[in-house]
Structures are given as structure tokens and as C-alpha cells.
Design a protein around this motif. Sequence first.
Motif, PDB file in Angstrom:
ATOM      1  N   LEU A   1       0.958  -1.151  -0.022  1.00  0.00           N
ATOM      2  CA  LEU A   1      -0.007   0.105  -0.098  1.00  0.00           C
ATOM      3  C   LEU A   1       0.863   1.238   0.124  1.00  0.00           C
ATOM      4  O   LEU A   1       0.741   2.279  -1.028  1.00  0.00           O
ATOM      5  CB  LEU A   1      -1.013  -0.084   1.310  1.00  0.00           C
ATOM      6  CG  LEU A   1      -2.085   1.173   1.425  1.00  0.00           C
ATOM      7  CD1 LEU A   1      -2.673   1.289   0.175  1.00  0.00           C
ATOM      8  CD2 LEU A   1      -2.584   1.277   2.776  1.00  0.00           C
ATOM      9  N   ALA A   2       1.827   1.099   0.911  1.00  0.00           N
ATOM     10  CA  ALA A   2       2.914   2.598   0.962  1.00  0.00           C
ATOM     11  C   ALA A   2       3.454   2.757  -0.443  1.00  0.00           C
ATOM     12  O   ALA A   2       3.809   3.801  -0.942  1.00  0.00           O
ATOM     13  CB  ALA A   2       3.911   2.224   1.640  1.00  0.00           C
ATOM     14  N   MET A   3       3.679   1.411  -1.042  1.00  0.00           N
ATOM     15  CA  MET A   3       4.450   1.622  -2.535  1.00  0.00           C
ATOM     16  C   MET A   3       3.302   2.335  -3.666  1.00  0.00           C
ATOM     17  O   MET A   3       3.580   3.210  -4.277  1.00  0.00           O
ATOM     18  CB  MET A   3       4.776   0.304  -3.046  1.00  0.00           C
ATOM     19  CG  MET A   3       6.175   0.038  -2.487  1.00  0.00           C
ATOM     20  SD  MET A   3       6.933  -1.738  -2.638  1.00  0.00           S
ATOM     21  CE  MET A   3       7.139  -1.323  -4.453  1.00  0.00           C
ATOM     22  N   ASN A   4       2.300   1.731  -3.548  1.00  0.00           N
ATOM     23  CA  ASN A   4       1.132   2.093  -4.367  1.00  0.00           C
ATOM     24  C   ASN A   4       0.773   3.460  -4.197  1.00  0.00           C
ATOM     25  O   ASN A   4       0.429   4.211  -5.156  1.00  0.00           O
ATOM     26  CB  ASN A   4      -0.217   1.513  -4.034  1.00  0.00           C
ATOM     27  CG  ASN A   4      -0.204  -0.189  -4.404  1.00  0.00           C
ATOM     28  OD1 ASN A   4       0.781  -0.502  -5.037  1.00  0.00           O
ATOM     29  ND2 ASN A   4      -1.152  -0.960  -4.181  1.00  0.00           N
ATOM     30  N   GLN A   5       0.797   4.240  -2.809  1.00  0.00           N
ATOM     31  CA  GLN A   5       0.596   5.492  -2.589  1.00  0.00           C
ATOM     32  C   GLN A   5       1.573   6.078  -3.527  1.00  0.00           C
ATOM     33  O   GLN A   5       1.354   7.698  -3.835  1.00  0.00           O
ATOM     34  CB  GLN A   5       0.487   5.995  -1.293  1.00  0.00           C
ATOM     35  CG  GLN A   5      -0.559   5.261  -0.388  1.00  0.00           C
ATOM     36  CD  GLN A   5      -0.372   5.286   1.053  1.00  0.00           C
ATOM     37  OE1 GLN A   5       0.570   5.552   1.703  1.00  0.00           O
ATOM     38  NE2 GLN A   5      -1.613   5.451   1.614  1.00  0.00           N
ATOM     39  N   GLU A   6       2.575   5.680  -3.754  1.00  0.00           N
ATOM     40  CA  GLU A   6       3.857   6.658  -4.366  1.00  0.00           C
ATOM     41  C   GLU A   6       3.975   6.105  -5.805  1.00  0.00           C
ATOM     42  O   GLU A   6       5.164   6.206  -6.259  1.00  0.00           O
ATOM     43  CB  GLU A   6       5.419   6.351  -3.771  1.00  0.00           C
ATOM     44  CG  GLU A   6       5.087   7.104  -2.236  1.00  0.00           C
ATOM     45  CD  GLU A   6       6.624   7.311  -1.770  1.00  0.00           C
ATOM     46  OE1 GLU A   6       7.202   7.863  -2.566  1.00  0.00           O
ATOM     47  OE2 GLU A   6       6.869   6.825  -0.667  1.00  0.00           O
TER      48      GLU A   6
END
Lengths: 303, 389
Positions: free
Chosen positions: B51-56
Amino acid sequence: MLLFLEQVLNGLQLGFMLFLMAAGLTLVFGIMGLINLAHGSLYMVGAYGAAAVTGLSGSFLLGLAAALLSAGLCGLLLELVALRRLYDRDHLDQVLATFGLILFFNELTKILFGPQPLYLNVPDWLQGTVELIPGAPYPAYRLAVIGVGILVALGLFLLVNRSRLGMLIRAGASNREMVSALGVNIGLLYTLVFGLGAMLAGLAGALVGPLLSVEVGMGEGVLILTFVVIVIGGIGSIKGALVGALLVGLVDTLGRAFLPGLLEWSLSTEAASSLGASLASIAIYLLMALILVWRPQGLFPAQ
Amino acid sequence: MVKHLKNTMVPLLLFGAALAGAAEPVKIGMITTLSGGGSSLGIDIRDGFQLAMNQEQGTLGGYPVELLVEDDARNPGTAKQIATRLTKKEQVDLLTGIVWSNLAMAVVPSVTRSGTLYISPNAGPSALAGEGCSANYFNVAWQNDNLHEAMGQYLTDKGFKNVYLLSPNYPAGKDALTGFKRFFKGTIAGEVYTKLGQSDYATELAALRAVNPDAVFFFLPGGMGISFLKQYQQAGLNNSVPLFGPAFSFDQGILKATGDSALGVVNSSQWSQDLDNAANKQFVSDFHKTYNRLPSLYASQGYDAARLIASALKATGGNIKDKEAFRAALKRAEFESVRGSFRFGNNQHPIQDIYIREVYRNDAGELTNRMIGVGLREHQDAYAKLCTL
């Protein structure tokens, strides 16, 4: 004293639960000479069947019926499709093949129901506790499990010792060539016995569902205990399975309840509780070793 | 002519190589449990991280990241093999993901010795927090004792005098009760170690009732806790003896299986979905939107692990090859943790608040947790002083 009686009830409850598993396993092993490691998977099928149908219908009795049906059908299918080919193979092949089936069932269950455990509640009419022994309230549901265990034990006794099917089962266990030479369809007999064993495993799974969690791989732990039971009781004997199951249930329960306390007489509390826990978990294997030294064939070997 | 060509080509090639170097993504290996018992923990850690990667948009701190996810099936041998493959063959820059302490002990010491960074999103065995600490090992979740210590403090604060303790007979179980007793000032009514993986607690519950304690503290991770909670209710004990435990038995996955038998149980956690800070609000709402379920504390730990790495990549200009600078950036932990206060101690384990939560039914009818207090503030683990970092 109250605590002791309560623990005896706990031991009986565990014992009857193990009996449901061991009866099916020992029928199959005693008669067909098949080591079925996937017996625990049928227990899982029963538990999932019960949880799924109880969840949909809201009725525990319907769930129980679904468990019997799904495990029984699964057992029949298993026998017809896979296990049939294994009767004449040696035990190593059987162990490998049925171990593979465990993996298959676990994956299939995960695909169908997901990796999360399912929720199965005790039905409303068995909620709460009963004061069977004054001063020691006992969960009503566990009493019901003991009751079902007694009924099944009686039923199996009548079936095996008093019915025509039972006669064939006993005869098949002693000499399968002779029974088949007498014109009995031994293939059909095997399939029926396997289905019966599967239903018993499914019943056990459905009954423990509300106590434990219904999850993938739940049958593997109980399978080991079940094998201990039939080795102690004597392979192929229903009576042996009953006595073995109750012995294992009582020794395991009483060991866990009282060993740490007994050790406290000579050790510090922390050491006693830790050593006691370890000793309690090997108590049933010690029991098995002692019984096998005394009677290498188990307590009531089938003739 | 040839000389001229050479003069222009060489710098061009060098420039090209430099460009390729910069564009090459940072390689992160994730070894976690995605199948078998306890797979929901690994899945949550992976999903939180992702999720943290998707947000970026697939980067961390603005630098492209390649995430290699592998399933250890909760098997130490498998975990070890994967770690060797990821470090030797794939040459990952950093490893993360392990859920269980015994797997962490099989993998982490050799990985960190060989110079690869490891960021733990969950397991925090005491052996890696004290004398065995390493400059290459960071734990973004907790040291194993932390949540139990907070519960010990909470029960002391609430005036409980006589508490019954229960945990499985294995190292993390013993650590749990040791942690609890470190902060609990009353007497111990009984201390019971059950078999690891045990599912029937009839014996222990009967013994517990006979002792009649003021409260029960239990640590039974996974399916063990589900069985215990249900049987505790069936024995009618939840009406007479209050039950306390660490958050591990009360995350979203488990609450679905325990049903109402967990209702009202007080537990300790470094994170709660209703924590009032901007990072957490964004995390909870994005997680729910992406995966259509509520996040667990494991998801929050995976998410924080990714955001910690992002902060260090940003600080070092994406240059993870400069280990010295990257470790220093990690240690500064310049990111907004979803749990509120967070910083690393000398042993590179968190110094953080441990909250007290309660299981309740929310407006949507789902069982979940809400904060009711703080067990320990700015808490550091007991092993940090043994670490020479």
C-alpha cells in the motif's frame, strides 16, 4: 476433589471425541489394511461443512447433518477415486499417497473458504453451564459431546456385534479372501465401511467446531493422537478404540492438570510449571510405550 | 577520426552507465508467511507494505523499488533458503517481512553478518535486541516483550492483585510471561504453560476456576487464542474473571472467528485504527479502499516498514549502496509513523507508546478495537542496555 471430578469429565469429553476419530480409522485399517493419513482431512471437511451450513441457515442441527453428509460423500468419493488402488500396495505407498491427499485437501479448502478460520458458535440451547457436580459448573456443550460419544459407541457396538453387516465386517477383518469366496461383494463392503468411517470423522469435526477454531490443517494434530489411540487399543478393534481413547483422554487431561502441581513439591514454581508442561505433553507417549511393552499388539487386538 | 569518435564515445558511454545506474530500482526482498497457519499475518504485512508503494506509484521516497515477495510457509528451513537465494542470486539491497521469531533467528543473524540490511516488520526476539544486536538490523514493530510489559503495567495500575497467567511452552511464550511479570506488582495466582498448538483448554480452564483469580492474562497467538476465547466464554468465566492479553489475539482476522466471545476484552497494542494522527487516518482509509477490509496491526507494521525505507531513500538520494549513510538515515526514522510517537533506541528497536484497547462492535456492526488508554509511554525494551551499538 471437585476439581478432580471436573477434570475427569474433561478427560472423558476428550476421550469420546478421540473415539469418534479412532473408530473410523481403525475400521478402515483393521479391515482393509489401509493406513489413511487423510482421515484428519475428513474431520476438517466435517468441520467446514458444519460451519458453512450453520452460517447460512443459522441452525446447528442442519450444520451437523451437512457435516455428516459432506464428510461421508467425500469419503466415498475418496475411496472410489483414489484409495481403491492402494489396498494391494505396501504401507509406505499408502502413507505417501494419503499424505499427498492431506496437502490436496488443505489447498482445496483454502481455495474454497480462504485462509482465515471460520466461525462456528455453540447453539443457543447448549449455551452456558450445568452444575452436574455441585460447586463445579461444567459447559453444557461438552456434556453433549460426551452424550453423543456414548450413543455412537453403543450404536457401533450393536452394528459390529449384532448385525449382518457387522458380521461381514468382522469376517472381512479376519480373512478377506474367504469372505469374498463366499460371494460377498467385498468391494462394496469396503466402500460402505469407508463411508461410515468418514462420517464419524466428519461428526467429530463438526462437534469440535464450536469449541476450537475451524481452520485449514486442523485435522493434523488430532490425527497423531488418534493413531496413538488405535495403537494402544489394538488395531482393528472398536472396543480397543473406545478403551484406548478414554485412556488417552484421561491421561492427557489429568497429566496436564496435576503434573505441574505435583512437581511443585520438589521444584520452584516456575521450573515446575515449565517441566510439568513438558512432561504432560509426553505423558500419552509414555503410556503408549508402557502398554506396548506389556502387550505389543495393543490392549484388544482384533483376532 | 577514430580518435575523435573515441573521445566522444567514452564520456557518452560513461554517462549512459551512470544513467542506467540511477534508473536501476532498489531491490527489496520480502520473506513472509503467505500459506498455512498464520498466513493472514504475512498477507497483512505484505499488503501494508505494498500500500505504501502504491501511494507513491510504485516508488518509495520517489525512487523506483522492485519488491520480491516470497512465501516461507512458516518453515525456518524454507525461510533460510529463500534468504540465501535473495541475497546471493538476486543481490537484494535489503530484506524484510519475517513474521515469526524462530524464522527470524534462522535468517537474520547470517543475513546481517554478511552485510545485508534487515528491517523486521514483526518478530523481535530478545536475542536480537540485546547482546546480539547488529548495525544492519532494525525492528520497526516492537521487541517481543513490549506488549506484555504494557499489560503488566496496566493491571498494576488498575489494582489487580492476583493474576493467572497462561502461554504456550516455547521461547516466545516464556518471554511473554517474563515481560508481563517485569511490570506487574501483584501476586501470580498460577502460571501455566500449555503445549504449543494446543486447541482444547478445558483442563486449564477448570484449574483456573478452582484458583479463582482477579484476572487472567494470556498470550496464545493464532488459532490457539481463538479456541481459548471461545472456551472461556462457554465455561461462563467471562462473567466472573476479566480477561487480558496482547493485541495478537484481537486483530481483525481473529475477531471474525472469535465472534462475540472477544467482546469487551482489553488488550495492548502499539497501534490502533482509531489513533488520531494524519498518517494513520490516511493509512486506514486507503487500506480499506484498496483491500476492502480493515487493517490489522500487522498491516500497520508492514506499512511503517515501507515508509521508514522511503524516508531513508529520500534522505540519501536513493543511494542504498552507501550503507553507512543509509543506516544513519534509517536510524533517524524521519517519517510520520501511523502509531504516533516513534523513534529508534540504541539497539535499533522502537521507543514508543503502548496503548490499551478494547474490543467493541462499531456502528457498521463489525467487531474491532478502540483505544481506552495508554499502558506505557515512550517505552524502551529491557534488553537495549545490553546492546553495545
